[in-house]
Design an enzyme around this catalytic site. Sequence first.
Site, PDB file in Angstrom:
ATOM      1  N   TYR A 165      -7.360 -99.962 -65.237  1.00 28.62           N
ATOM      2  CA  TYR A 165      -7.117-101.099 -64.599  1.00 28.62           C
ATOM      3  C   TYR A 165      -6.049-101.677 -65.734  1.00 28.62           C
ATOM      4  CZ  TYR A 165      -8.189-106.373 -64.197  1.00 28.62           C
ATOM      5  OH  TYR A 165      -7.855-107.620 -64.094  1.00 28.62           O
TER       6      TYR A 165
HETATM    7  N1  LIG Z   1     -11.888-112.955 -61.977  1.00 23.22           N
HETATM    8  C1  LIG Z   1     -11.655-112.775 -63.208  1.00 23.22           C
HETATM    9  O1  LIG Z   1     -12.381-113.071 -64.245  1.00 23.22           O
HETATM   10  C2  LIG Z   1     -10.380-111.935 -63.579  1.00 23.22           C
HETATM   11  C3  LIG Z   1     -10.113-111.756 -64.881  1.00 23.22           C
HETATM   12  C4  LIG Z   1      -8.821-111.313 -65.138  1.00 23.22           C
HETATM   13  C5  LIG Z   1      -7.764-110.838 -64.128  1.00 23.22           C
HETATM   14  N2  LIG Z   1      -8.218-111.211 -62.911  1.00 23.22           N
HETATM   15  C6  LIG Z   1      -7.420-110.882 -61.915  1.00 23.22           C
HETATM   16  O2  LIG Z   1      -7.054-111.947 -60.930  1.00 23.22           O
HETATM   17  C7  LIG Z   1      -6.987-111.419 -59.514  1.00 23.22           C
HETATM   18  C8  LIG Z   1      -7.783-112.055 -58.660  1.00 23.22           C
HETATM   19  O3  LIG Z   1      -9.141-111.646 -59.269  1.00 23.22           O
HETATM   20  P1  LIG Z   1     -10.427-112.257 -58.318  1.00 23.22           P
HETATM   21  O4  LIG Z   1     -11.650-111.623 -59.111  1.00 23.22           O
HETATM   22  O5  LIG Z   1     -10.478-113.604 -57.886  1.00 23.22           O
HETATM   23  O6  LIG Z   1     -10.447-111.095 -57.035  1.00 23.22           O
HETATM   24  P2  LIG Z   1     -11.571-111.125 -56.059  1.00 23.22           P
HETATM   25  O7  LIG Z   1     -12.636-112.069 -55.909  1.00 23.22           O
HETATM   26  O8  LIG Z   1     -11.867-109.577 -56.057  1.00 23.22           O
HETATM   27  O9  LIG Z   1     -10.552-111.036 -54.521  1.00 23.22           O
HETATM   28  C9  LIG Z   1      -9.688-110.160 -54.153  1.00 23.22           C
HETATM   29  C10 LIG Z   1      -9.413-110.514 -52.894  1.00 23.22           C
HETATM   30  O10 LIG Z   1      -8.320-109.537 -52.824  1.00 23.22           O
HETATM   31  C11 LIG Z   1      -8.441-108.886 -51.620  1.00 23.22           C
HETATM   32  N3  LIG Z   1      -7.685-107.583 -51.805  1.00 23.22           N
HETATM   33  C12 LIG Z   1      -8.132-106.471 -52.633  1.00 23.22           C
HETATM   34  N4  LIG Z   1      -7.185-105.608 -52.411  1.00 23.22           N
HETATM   35  C13 LIG Z   1      -6.298-105.846 -51.541  1.00 23.22           C
HETATM   36  C14 LIG Z   1      -5.281-105.296 -50.931  1.00 23.22           C
HETATM   37  N5  LIG Z   1      -4.793-104.142 -51.310  1.00 23.22           N
HETATM   38  N6  LIG Z   1      -4.592-105.899 -49.989  1.00 23.22           N
HETATM   39  C15 LIG Z   1      -5.067-107.051 -49.455  1.00 23.22           C
HETATM   40  N7  LIG Z   1      -5.918-107.739 -49.922  1.00 23.22           N
HETATM   41  C16 LIG Z   1      -6.497-107.156 -51.059  1.00 23.22           C
HETATM   42  C17 LIG Z   1      -9.890-108.616 -51.256  1.00 23.22           C
HETATM   43  O11 LIG Z   1     -10.127-108.614 -49.984  1.00 23.22           O
HETATM   44  P3  LIG Z   1     -11.115-107.840 -48.877  1.00 23.22           P
HETATM   45  O12 LIG Z   1     -12.424-108.214 -49.522  1.00 23.22           O
HETATM   46  O13 LIG Z   1     -10.824-108.036 -47.575  1.00 23.22           O
HETATM   47  O14 LIG Z   1     -10.859-106.331 -49.152  1.00 23.22           O
HETATM   48  C18 LIG Z   1     -10.512-109.645 -52.185  1.00 23.22           C
HETATM   49  O15 LIG Z   1     -10.934-110.767 -51.156  1.00 23.22           O
HETATM   50  C19 LIG Z   1      -6.940-109.804 -60.046  1.00 23.22           C
HETATM   51  O16 LIG Z   1      -5.431-109.389 -59.945  1.00 23.22           O
HETATM   52  C20 LIG Z   1      -7.526-109.787 -61.085  1.00 23.22           C
HETATM   53  O17 LIG Z   1      -7.253-108.524 -61.569  1.00 23.22           O
HETATM   54  C21 LIG Z   1      -9.345-111.733 -62.577  1.00 23.22           C
END
Ligand SMILES: NC(=O)c1ccc[n+]([C@@H]2O[C@H](COP(=O)([O-])OP(=O)(O)OC[C@H]3O[C@@H](n4cnc5c(N)ncnc54)[C@H](OP(=O)(O)O)[C@@H]3O)[C@@H](O)[C@H]2O)c1
Length: 251
Positions: A165
């Site tokens: 990652y």
């Molecule tokens: N949350 C945190 O604490 C955190 C911390 C640091 C960085 N980030 C970054 O912030 C971003 C969002 O994180 P999050 O935690 O909010 O994500 P999340 O809740 O896991 O949501 C990601 C969404 O993206 C969709 N997705 C995944 N792969 C995909 C693809 N190849 N094409 C189209 N859709 C796709 C999934 O849809 P499906 O369910 O339909 O597959 C899911 O609904 C990410 O880049 C993550 O690395 C998050």
Amino acid sequence: MASAAKRKTKTGAKVALVTGANSGIGKAVARALAADGYAVVVNYRSREKSAKATVEAICKDGGFAEAFQADVSRPADTDRLFAHIAETYGRLDVLINNVGDYLRKQIARLTPEDVRRMTESNYYSVVECSLRAAKLMRKQKSGRIVNIGYVYAERLQANPAVVAYFCAKQAVMSFSLSLAKDLAKYKVTVNIVSPGININSVEKPRRPSDQIPFGRFGKHADIVNAVFFFLKPESEYVTGTHMKVSGGHGL
Ligand SMILES: NC(=O)c1ccc[n+]([C@@H]2O[C@H](COP(=O)([O-])OP(=O)(O)OC[C@H]3O[C@@H](n4cnc5c(N)ncnc54)[C@H](OP(=O)(O)O)[C@@H]3O)[C@@H](O)[C@H]2O)c1
């Protein structure tokens, strides 16, 4: 839906694509963009129900959005997505590259396939969408790209438990800077917003203060606020920057 989208753009509405907008941070950003008057393409990979719920919530609030299924780590799917955007809206004003799966796995157990999967999810998704968006934005001579990163990724350091990652997010940083430099002459900006540990994190400490100097988890609203900074007309001169939104986590 396509004709409604065409009608919406005829009213002068700006068009935004948010990848992975059916949950978490992407969903919050999509809702905020729609509330600000953008026509929003809510991209999702597999969970159609949650994408439709996002669109319904936006429409209920008086905004415009449509759900579009595409795995943006795959070229054929991303082609389909951008063909739809070009045909339906004829432009793209904002791209939020939000997609990025997470993997914690010690390097001793890691497989090349794990690394490939993380790279495709976090890095290729950004490349696939950004290069296609850049084509539209160069022609328009305007556009904003915001990539959602990871707070630790700007520093070269060892991180054996999340290396796949971590490396993919570092690639996003490097790619973003080069893209920002290339697109500046077209008045297109590229910036990175990096969360630390948000409320929806899959790995939260029991007490936020154990790891976050500010003493609480990040809220989606914190990330939305940072994204919107880069979309303001007054921010047109800000490109190639990394904004950490982590309450001091990762400093
Ligand atoms: N949350 C945190 O604490 C955190 C911390 C640091 C960085 N980030 C970054 O912030 C971003 C969002 O994180 P999050 O935690 O909010 O994500 P999340 O809740 O896991 O949501 C990601 C969404 O993206 C969709 N997705 C995944 N792969 C995909 C693809 N190849 N094409 C189209 N859709 C796709 C999934 O849809 P499906 O369910 O339909 O597959 C899911 O609904 C990410 O880049 C993550 O690395 C998050």
